[in-house]
Design a protein around this motif. Structure first.
Motif, PDB file in Angstrom:
ATOM      1  N   TYR A  92       0.811  -1.215   0.000  1.00  0.00           N
ATOM      2  CA  TYR A  92       0.000   0.000   0.000  1.00  0.00           C
ATOM      3  C   TYR A  92       0.847   1.269   0.000  1.00  0.00           C
ATOM      4  N   ILE A  93       2.142   1.121   0.320  1.00  0.00           N
ATOM      5  CA  ILE A  93       3.032   2.286   0.356  1.00  0.00           C
ATOM      6  C   ILE A  93       3.808   2.419  -0.958  1.00  0.00           C
ATOM      7  N   PRO A 550     -10.494  -9.953  -1.389  1.00  0.00           N
ATOM      8  CA  PRO A 550      -9.114 -10.434  -1.307  1.00  0.00           C
ATOM      9  C   PRO A 550      -8.941 -11.739  -2.067  1.00  0.00           C
ATOM     10  N   THR A 551      -7.831 -11.872  -2.739  1.00  0.00           N
ATOM     11  CA  THR A 551      -7.494 -13.114  -3.434  1.00  0.00           C
ATOM     12  C   THR A 551      -6.033 -13.426  -3.147  1.00  0.00           C
ATOM     13  N   GLN A 556      -3.070  -5.143  -3.716  1.00  0.00           N
ATOM     14  CA  GLN A 556      -3.646  -3.950  -3.089  1.00  0.00           C
ATOM     15  C   GLN A 556      -5.173  -4.048  -3.151  1.00  0.00           C
ATOM     16  N   PRO A 557      -5.774  -4.998  -2.478  1.00  0.00           N
ATOM     17  CA  PRO A 557      -7.217  -5.234  -2.663  1.00  0.00           C
ATOM     18  C   PRO A 557      -8.102  -4.068  -2.248  1.00  0.00           C
ATOM     19  N   SER A 563     -10.741  -2.060  -8.245  1.00  0.00           N
ATOM     20  CA  SER A 563     -11.693  -1.776  -7.163  1.00  0.00           C
ATOM     21  C   SER A 563     -11.170  -0.675  -6.256  1.00  0.00           C
ATOM     22  N   ASN A 564     -12.099  -0.058  -5.527  1.00  0.00           N
ATOM     23  CA  ASN A 564     -11.753   0.983  -4.568  1.00  0.00           C
ATOM     24  C   ASN A 564     -12.728   0.843  -3.403  1.00  0.00           C
ATOM     25  N   SER A 565     -12.267   0.235  -2.342  1.00  0.00           N
ATOM     26  CA  SER A 565     -13.157  -0.152  -1.243  1.00  0.00           C
ATOM     27  C   SER A 565     -13.641   1.049  -0.443  1.00  0.00           C
ATOM     28  N   SER A 566     -14.770   0.844   0.213  1.00  0.00           N
ATOM     29  CA  SER A 566     -15.325   1.876   1.085  1.00  0.00           C
ATOM     30  C   SER A 566     -16.026   1.196   2.257  1.00  0.00           C
ATOM     31  N   LEU A 567     -16.487   2.009   3.196  1.00  0.00           N
ATOM     32  CA  LEU A 567     -17.143   1.496   4.404  1.00  0.00           C
ATOM     33  C   LEU A 567     -18.552   2.041   4.513  1.00  0.00           C
TER      34      LEU A 567
END
Length: 569
Positions: A92-93, A550-551, A556-557, A563-567
């Protein structure tokens, strides 16, 4: 770097991947929080501020995703990292030039504008994407790419990734946004290597001004998140990088909490304190019945078993090693080690690799993995001259999965008159045993990836044939059961070594497949191991997480090309 140093690092890398491999698939999965360690809902950050803006996926933009990790990272410099689970954080960095699709079907450009362009068998040019910004605001150029690879390849820097990039002769800037790779030899896994954290791109100016040690604490990358805070042994917090070249993450922050026990991780997930955790085998049913989470099993590309030392009698005798195969029930051994979270392995590779390469693993199963038969074992021991039994030591780790393997073999040995003593050793002691060859039987594991080269080159080649000489105190290849050293004049083994080396240089999958079949037949017929299992990890995450899958392949799931995850609240 001395040769001894390189070999020591290789041992350590193997250890961290195998002994703690259960965490590998969790790498890159996260969780959220708003204040302290508590996960916050969408639209909040660690200070409780609202971050508005929809993402079109049912969740608002913002919030902190809280993940769990069994141990802390030892460095945030990917050039020096040896830990598989820490790569999940580093992904992620930092960014590599290429990326693997979530289903593992293809390698695609990432920081690279296009995939490598082949100039000849060992020369490739790679155009670099323009407009990529590092976390310090500097622009990523070909200078940074050349620097990143050159630094790892420089033996003076003692990078733990050097061996992984050893097929590269050099990388040179051939334009402001183009580099040229000059390889030592054709390499089948070239593109796949460029898609991993072993080939992360580092900003030259920041790395040189900070120095390696400071850079490891204050990393600067181009990834979707940048370092906000690192409390060693406790947690790591990353925050959204608004100028990420793909798209700014929907999540405001990503936090990793260090929770050593998997059962505690799961309780934290079930009670809503984190967003993702591993699920131990004894909590699988409970996880399935938990309405607020979803769970997925992810196959690990690893191999685990027991190894006999052919330099120690009586294991120098092939019939004795073969007799050991008749002492165990492979399915029972799998059951006492990983249970539902493991699969049988054949040809020293996980089932997924066997199936992807259409290897004849069913034939191997019939030919080299016999049913438990003590009478047959006694017959072989008699033929070998050991019908009256013998005494051996078996070293094992305190981890239940390895310890249970050793105890099961010990019990079966006892039934045919073999006095086996199981000795629990520390990881350091075990590494010393591998390096010095002072063991009779010990545990072993390896995470080799989805290509057979990842298993055969690292487990079964003869390092004495490497370009670089082995160290003066080198005693042998422990992962190959010291077969090369016990049988130094074996043409059969040397031919297998030649095929392993040739296979990684070929581009033809069919030709490579046949070479690996030949190598597998050679080593299975020598019975250096009792091959037991490859792992499956069970990972579970909160249903409040949107657009997240996740796979075993995606690095960078939470934020990537797909994709671009959210909550959700």
């Amino acid at each position: 770097m001395t040769d001894k140093y390189e070999y020591s690092l290789n041992r350590r890398r193997f250890l961290t991947v195998s002994a703690l491999g259960g965490a590998t698939a969790l790498a890159g999965c996260g969780g959220k929080s708003t204040t302290g360690d508590n996960p916050g809902g969408a639209g909040t950050d660690n200070s409780g501020n609202t971050d508005t803006g929809g993402n079109g996926d049912g969740g608002a933009k913002g919030g902190t995703f809280v993940n769990t990790a069994p141990e802390d990272a030892t460095t945030l410099d990917p050039r020096m990292n040896e830990l598989a689970w820490a790569n999940g954080m580093l992904n992620y960095i930092f960014d590599p030039l290429l990326a693997v699709k979530p289903d593992g079907s293809e390698v695609v450009p990432h920081l690279a504008k296009e995939k490598p362009k082949k100039q000849d068998e060992t020369t490739y040019t790679v155009p670099i994407r323009q407009g990529v910004t590092f976390h310090d605001g500097s622009k990523l150029t070909a200078d940074d790419v050349e620097y990143s690879f050159s630094w790892v390849l420089n033996p003076d820097n003692k990078s733990t990734n050097q061996e992984n990039l050893a097929f590269i002769d050099n990388v040179k800037k051939s334009g402001d946004y183009e580099v040229t790779f000059n390889l030592k030899h054709p390499y089948a896994l070239f593109e796949l290597t460029l898609a991993g954290m072993n080939a992360a791109i580092i900003p030259k100016k920041a790395a040189e001004s900070k120095g390696q040690k400071k850079f490891a604490q204050e990393p600067v990358g181009s990834g979707p998140f940048k370092l906000k805070d690192w409390q060693s042994g406790s947690d790591l917090t990353l925050e959204r990088f608004d100028d990420y070249f793909l798209e700014a993450p929907n999540l405001k922050q990503l936090k990793y909490r260090i929770i050593p026990k998997a059962s505690v991780q799961f309780v934290e997930l079930a009670t809503g304190n984190v967003h993702q955790a591993g699920v131990p085998k004894d909590l699988l049913k409970k996880a399935q019945g938990q309405s607020n989470i979803q769970m997925k099993r992810i196959s690990q590309f690893d191999y685990n078993g027991l190894i006999f030392n052919a330099k120690h009698e009586p294991f120098g005798n092939r019939k004795v090693r073969k007799a050991m195969q008749y002492l165990v029930d492979y399915d029972e051994m799998l059951k006492v080690t990983k249970g539902e979270l493991g699969k049988r392995v054949y040809g020293f590779m996980p089932k997924e690799v066997n199936e992807a390469w259409d290897f004849p693993w069913k034939e191997w199963k019939e030919k080299y993995y016999p049913a438990k038969d003590h009478d047959k074992a006694k017959q072989l021991l008699n033929e070998a001259g050991y019908g009256d039994g013998f005494s051996v030591n078996m070293s094992t780790h305190s981890s239940g999965k390895f310890k249970n393997m050793a105890i099961m073999l010990q019990n079966e040995m006892d039934k045919v008159g073999i006095n086996a003593k199981v000795q629990e050793v520390s990881i350091g002691e075990w590494l010393d045993q591998l390096d010095t060859g002072e063991y009779d039987v010990t545990f072993y594991g390896w995470s080799g990836g989805q290509d057979p080269d990842g298993f055969y080159y690292y487990l079964f080649r003869d390092p004495r044939n490497d370009d670089s000489p082995v160290p003066d105190d080198y005693v042998g290849n422990a992962s190959a059961g010291m077969l090369y050293e016990a049988h130094p004049d074996s043409k059969k083994l040397q031919k297998a070594d030649e095929k392993i080396r040739k296979a990684r240089e070929l581009q033809s999958r069919d030709e490579r497949r046949q070479l690996y079949i030949d190598a597998a037949e050679t080593f299975m017929s020598e019975y250096p191991h009792i091959p037991v299992y490859s792992e499956q990890s069970a990972t579970a995450w909160s249903k409040k997480v949107n657009d997240y899958e996740p796979t075993a392949f995606v690095s960078q799931p939470l934020c990537n090309e797909w994709s671009n995850s959210s909550l959700s609240n």
